[in-house]
Design an enzyme around this catalytic site. Structure first.
Site, PDB file in Angstrom:
ATOM      1  N   LYS A   1       3.444   3.360 -14.074  1.00 31.97           N
ATOM      2  CA  LYS A   1       3.826   2.285 -15.011  1.00 31.97           C
ATOM      3  C   LYS A   1       5.134   2.651 -15.715  1.00 31.97           C
ATOM      4  CE  LYS A   1       2.064   2.588 -18.990  1.00 31.97           C
ATOM      5  NZ  LYS A   1       3.126   2.950 -19.926  1.00 31.97           N
TER       6      LYS A   1
ATOM      7  N   LYS B   1      12.333   6.360 -25.261  1.00 31.10           N
ATOM      8  CA  LYS B   1      11.065   6.779 -24.653  1.00 31.10           C
ATOM      9  C   LYS B   1      11.152   6.685 -23.133  1.00 31.10           C
ATOM     10  CE  LYS B   1       6.621   7.757 -24.322  1.00 31.10           C
ATOM     11  NZ  LYS B   1       6.004   9.011 -24.710  1.00 31.10           N
TER      12      LYS B   1
END
Length: 180
Positions: A128, A60
């Site tokens: 983030k 991811k």
């Protein structure tokens, strides 16, 4: 305890979740991933076993490195087109079928050239993600200069008050006044 652990992050956005076509990147023992595939099939079109526990999350991060860098590059291209007198809204049509064609191009050029589209995410989320990519790169000794540049762009966005802006806000970061 005889319990398996699988990390199974997804890609494909809200639309993919609604359509049940998400891509799942799974980490864990092969037998554990196989055991939960019927459950994952409720929202995923594809489940790919990437390796042991944590491999799904690392995959991811690879996805997010590609997505954030690509969206930043699309913003640069939109800016170049606009400053060159080209109708940037036509970029997806002009580039269709070529190497630059992509879901991201078709999604983000309209978002960067039109007003009033509902946001699909905030730049602070990209920040983030890219910070997490940078942490993984440091831990593994992986050079990632493009992601580092994207990280700096996102820090600039925050300093400009754009942390809550849509993902397409990359174009706003790059809209500095034209010199000369």
């Amino acid at each position: 305890l005889g319990v398996g652990w699988v990390d199974a992050p997804v890609s494909g956005g809200v639309g993919g979740a609604q359509a049940g076509t998400l891509a799942v990147m799974a980490g864990g023992a092969a037998q554990d991933v196989a055991q939960i595939e019927p459950v994952l099939a409720a929202y995923a079109a594809r489940v790919t076993h990437m390796g042991g526990p944590g491999a799904g999350q690392t995959t991811k991060l690879c996805n997010q490195a590609i997505v954030t860098a690509t969206v930043a590059a699309i913003a640069e291209a939109v800016g170049l087109a606009q400053r060159s007198g080209i109708d940037a809204t036509k970029l997806p049509e002009a580039l269709a079928g070529g190497w630059a064609d992509s879901t991201l191009l078709r999604t983000f050029v309209p978002r960067m050239t039109q007003d009033g589209l509902a946001p699909i995410g905030a730049l602070k989320t990209f920040q983030k993600d890219v910070d997490t990519v940078a942490d993984a790169a440091r831990q593994t000794g992986t050079p990632m200069p493009v992601s580092g540049t994207v990280q700096q762009l996102l820090r600039l966005a925050e300093a400009m008050g754009l942390a809550q802006a849509d993902f397409s806000g990359f174009v706003d970061i790059l809209q500095t006044p034209r010199q000369g």
